[in-house]
Design an enzyme around this catalytic site. Structure first.
Site, PDB file in Angstrom:
ATOM      1  N   GLY A 258       0.841  -1.200   0.000  1.00  0.00           N
ATOM      2  CA  GLY A 258       0.000   0.000   0.000  1.00  0.00           C
ATOM      3  C   GLY A 258       0.865   1.235   0.000  1.00  0.00           C
ATOM      4  O   GLY A 258       1.859   1.304  -0.731  1.00  0.00           O
ATOM      5  N   CYS A 265       9.477   6.135  13.687  1.00  0.00           N
ATOM      6  CA  CYS A 265      10.556   5.158  13.893  1.00  0.00           C
ATOM      7  C   CYS A 265      11.173   4.635  12.600  1.00  0.00           C
ATOM      8  O   CYS A 265      12.332   4.933  12.313  1.00  0.00           O
ATOM      9  CB  CYS A 265      10.032   3.992  14.723  1.00  0.00           C
ATOM     10  SG  CYS A 265       9.390   4.539  16.318  1.00  0.00           S
TER      11      CYS A 265
HETATM   12  C1  UGA Z   1       7.904   0.133  14.722  1.00  0.00           C
HETATM   13  C2  UGA Z   1       8.273  -1.339  14.992  1.00  0.00           C
HETATM   14  O1  UGA Z   1       7.266  -2.186  14.445  1.00  0.00           O
HETATM   15  C3  UGA Z   1       8.399  -1.597  16.501  1.00  0.00           C
HETATM   16  O2  UGA Z   1       8.814  -2.929  16.722  1.00  0.00           O
HETATM   17  C4  UGA Z   1       9.442  -0.638  17.073  1.00  0.00           C
HETATM   18  O3  UGA Z   1       9.571  -0.796  18.464  1.00  0.00           O
HETATM   19  C5  UGA Z   1       9.009   0.789  16.778  1.00  0.00           C
HETATM   20  O4  UGA Z   1       8.872   0.979  15.356  1.00  0.00           O
HETATM   21  C6  UGA Z   1      10.062   1.696  17.320  1.00  0.00           C
HETATM   22  O5  UGA Z   1      11.166   1.745  16.766  1.00  0.00           O
HETATM   23  O6  UGA Z   1       9.838   2.303  18.382  1.00  0.00           O
HETATM   24  P1  UGA Z   1       5.611   1.528  14.819  1.00  0.00           P
HETATM   25  O7  UGA Z   1       6.403   2.684  14.283  1.00  0.00           O
HETATM   26  O8  UGA Z   1       4.683   1.743  15.964  1.00  0.00           O
HETATM   27  O9  UGA Z   1       6.616   0.360  15.294  1.00  0.00           O
HETATM   28  O10 UGA Z   1       4.746   0.995  13.611  1.00  0.00           O
HETATM   29  P2  UGA Z   1       4.628  -0.332  12.736  1.00  0.00           P
HETATM   30  O11 UGA Z   1       3.484  -1.135  13.192  1.00  0.00           O
HETATM   31  O12 UGA Z   1       5.933  -0.998  12.595  1.00  0.00           O
HETATM   32  O13 UGA Z   1       4.240   0.316  11.330  1.00  0.00           O
HETATM   33  C7  UGA Z   1       5.146   1.195  10.666  1.00  0.00           C
HETATM   34  C8  UGA Z   1       4.590   1.628   9.342  1.00  0.00           C
HETATM   35  O14 UGA Z   1       4.617   0.552   8.412  1.00  0.00           O
HETATM   36  C9  UGA Z   1       3.144   2.133   9.352  1.00  0.00           C
HETATM   37  O15 UGA Z   1       3.069   3.311   8.594  1.00  0.00           O
HETATM   38  C10 UGA Z   1       2.372   1.003   8.726  1.00  0.00           C
HETATM   39  O16 UGA Z   1       1.219   1.469   8.069  1.00  0.00           O
HETATM   40  C11 UGA Z   1       3.377   0.460   7.728  1.00  0.00           C
HETATM   41  N1  UGA Z   1       3.153  -0.949   7.374  1.00  0.00           N
HETATM   42  C12 UGA Z   1       3.211  -1.919   8.308  1.00  0.00           C
HETATM   43  C13 UGA Z   1       2.901  -1.275   6.051  1.00  0.00           C
HETATM   44  O17 UGA Z   1       2.860  -0.405   5.159  1.00  0.00           O
HETATM   45  N2  UGA Z   1       2.702  -2.587   5.721  1.00  0.00           N
HETATM   46  C14 UGA Z   1       2.750  -3.573   6.636  1.00  0.00           C
HETATM   47  O18 UGA Z   1       2.575  -4.746   6.262  1.00  0.00           O
HETATM   48  C15 UGA Z   1       3.002  -3.239   7.962  1.00  0.00           C
END
Ligand code: UGA
Length: 440
Positions: A258, A265
């Site tokens: 997407g 982060c």
């Molecule tokens: C991320 C990591 O997942 C955590 O393990 C880490 O502790 C954290 O950063 C940090 O460094 O503090 P977070 O930033 O809360 O956590 O968000 P995520 O759930 O990892 O998602 C990050 C981004 O990736 C979002 O914009 C989400 O929409 C996107 N994403 C996620 C995708 O586009 N596709 C996916 O399949 C999964």
């Protein structure tokens, strides 16, 4: 155990409340007077499911308090967690460590008895060793003050669960010290529940954190690169992700194609990692992260192109409803939010953009005050020529197309997160467009 937690942002506030929930006595510390006043009043300054209840419960039972006084914290705590932010430096890719340094330089001179400083912030490899030396120089208690690095892996939206039931606990510590034993006691419930407790040197512990985030970012950009190929050949990236995800070695998680990753982060961590590798003479090892970053940023322009094409070739004067402003659902965080970035780009191309998000409206207004904000899905969609879903909140995933009948001007929907039930929208007479899938 009595502990202080420095920094009361997503990481620090959650950690403080969760440590109190585990039975420890906790003092949250921040230099931001207003933030501390709100936390003292039981108010969480950001949206995180369940955190307000946890905070209030532990303030009421007397295990959790907040202060702006380092003297009070130094006197109170036997353990000092460091949870301040390490944002991207202005003008380059490196991490800005000014908040981390400020805590150490203010706290260490106040430490007159044995204590442990446990760093949780995401820092460039090599930081912990330098801080340990600095603490030795500054602390009156000298070698009785130890430093450990204990990286945090919490995800916004799941912060409490990730803190109370982590996948693993990582400790970077100097061998033979007391740090490991103290941290084992602090996390006793998780350790007893069988959570892997991994002890290593400082550098490896710091690397665990950044390499985990780099891997996650790479996984997302990999599937988004496949989305580009699917777009070129008329394939469907969601079916592709399901099919490769069944291979256990690959796994389906973090393969949602997407708009790509944003937030406070992943984007800044991969850039700081590249910058640090450059300083260490290992930049070649991480050149692929440059590509990971570009694939990710390309998704945003591709979304604008897709919306332009679906609006008949121009956005000029078109009414555009944007559903979603947060960088991901269950968060009000708009830092480097792909959704807001796309909304901003479409406005620059002459579109009348109306944004709605269940939780991130206030933060979005601060970052993009010139966008128009609506108070509900239907208000954002009034007379819309196109509706874009850019953050996969449940409210949008469950949206009934019929609710928008007679509200929008044109039944065109662009799914930036591949989160909608496409056949449902098509059956209801909508033109459905999505990244990485052919038009239906
Ligand atoms: C991320 C990591 O997942 C955590 O393990 C880490 O502790 C954290 O950063 C940090 O460094 O503090 P977070 O930033 O809360 O956590 O968000 P995520 O759930 O990892 O998602 C990050 C981004 O990736 C979002 O914009 C989400 O929409 C996107 N994403 C996620 C995708 O586009 N596709 C996916 O399949 C999964």
């Amino acid at each position: 155990m009595r502990m202080a937690v420095f920094g009361t942002g997503y990481l620090g506030a959650t950690h403080a409340a969760c440590m109190a929930e585990l039975g420890h006595e906790v003092l949250g510390v921040d230099v931001d007077v207003k933030k501390i006043a709100r936390l003292r009043a039981g108010e969480v300054p950001f949206y995180e499911p369940g955190l307000t209840e946890l905070l209030q419960r532990n303030i009421e039972n007397g295990r959790l308090a907040f202060t702006t006084s380092y003297e009070e914290a130094a006197e109170f705590g036997d353990v000092h967690f460091l949870g301040v932010g390490t944002p991207q430096r202005r003008g380059d890719y490196g991490a800005d460590l000014k908040y981390v340094h400020a805590v150490i330089d203010t706290l260490a001179p106040l430490l007159t008895r044995p204590a442990l400083i446990a760093g949780k912030s995401t820092v460039p490899v090599g930081t912990a060793a330098a801080l340990a030396d600095r603490v030795q120089q500054l602390a009156p208690a000298g070698a009785d003050v130890e430093l450990a690095w204990n990286p945090e892996f919490l995800r916004e939206g799941f912060a409490i669960k990730d803190t109370l039931e982590p996948d693993r606990i990582v400790i970077g510590a100097r061998p033979g010290g007391r740090a490991e034993g103290i941290l084992r006691d602090i996390y006793a419930s998780a350790v007893q529940a069988g959570t892997p407790f991994l002890v290593m040197d400082y550098a490896t512990a710091e690397l665990v954190k950044v390499s985990a985030n780099a891997f996650l970012a790479t996984k997302i950009s990999f599937i988004n690169a496949m989305a580009e190929v699917c777009e070129a050949v008329g394939g469907d990236v969601t079916l592709l992700a399901d099919a490769i995800g069944y291979d256990n070695r690959i796994g389906r998680k973090f393969l949602n194609a997407g708009l790509g990753f944003g937030g406070g982060c992943l984007p800044k961590d991969i850039r700081a990692f590249m910058a640090r590798a450059g300083e260490l003479g290992a930049d070649q090892a991480l050149t692929f992260l440059r590509e990971v970053d570009s694939i990710n940023m390309r998704r945003r322009s591709r979304m604008v192109e897709l919306a332009t094409a679906a609006s008949g070739g121009s956005l000029l004067g078109k009414n555009i409803a944007v559903l979603g402003a947060a960088f991901k659902p269950d968060s009000d965080d708009v830092r480097d939010s792909p959704a807001l970035n796309v909304a901003g780009q479409m406005q620059l191309k002459g579109g009348n953009v109306s944004v709605y998000d269940p939780k991130a409206m206030d933060n979005a207004r601060k970052v993009f005050p010139t966008l128009e904000y609506a108070d509900a899905v239907t208000t954002a969609c009034e007379n819309a020529d196109i509706v874009l879903v850019l953050t996969e909140w449940r409210e949008f995933r469950d949206l009934d197309p019929d609710v928008l009948d007679g509200v929008v001007r044109n039944k065109v929907i662009a799914d930036g997160r591949n989160c909608l039930n496409a056949p449902k929208w098509v059956q209801a007479g909508w033109r459905y467009r999505a990244l990485g899938r052919s038009a239906s």
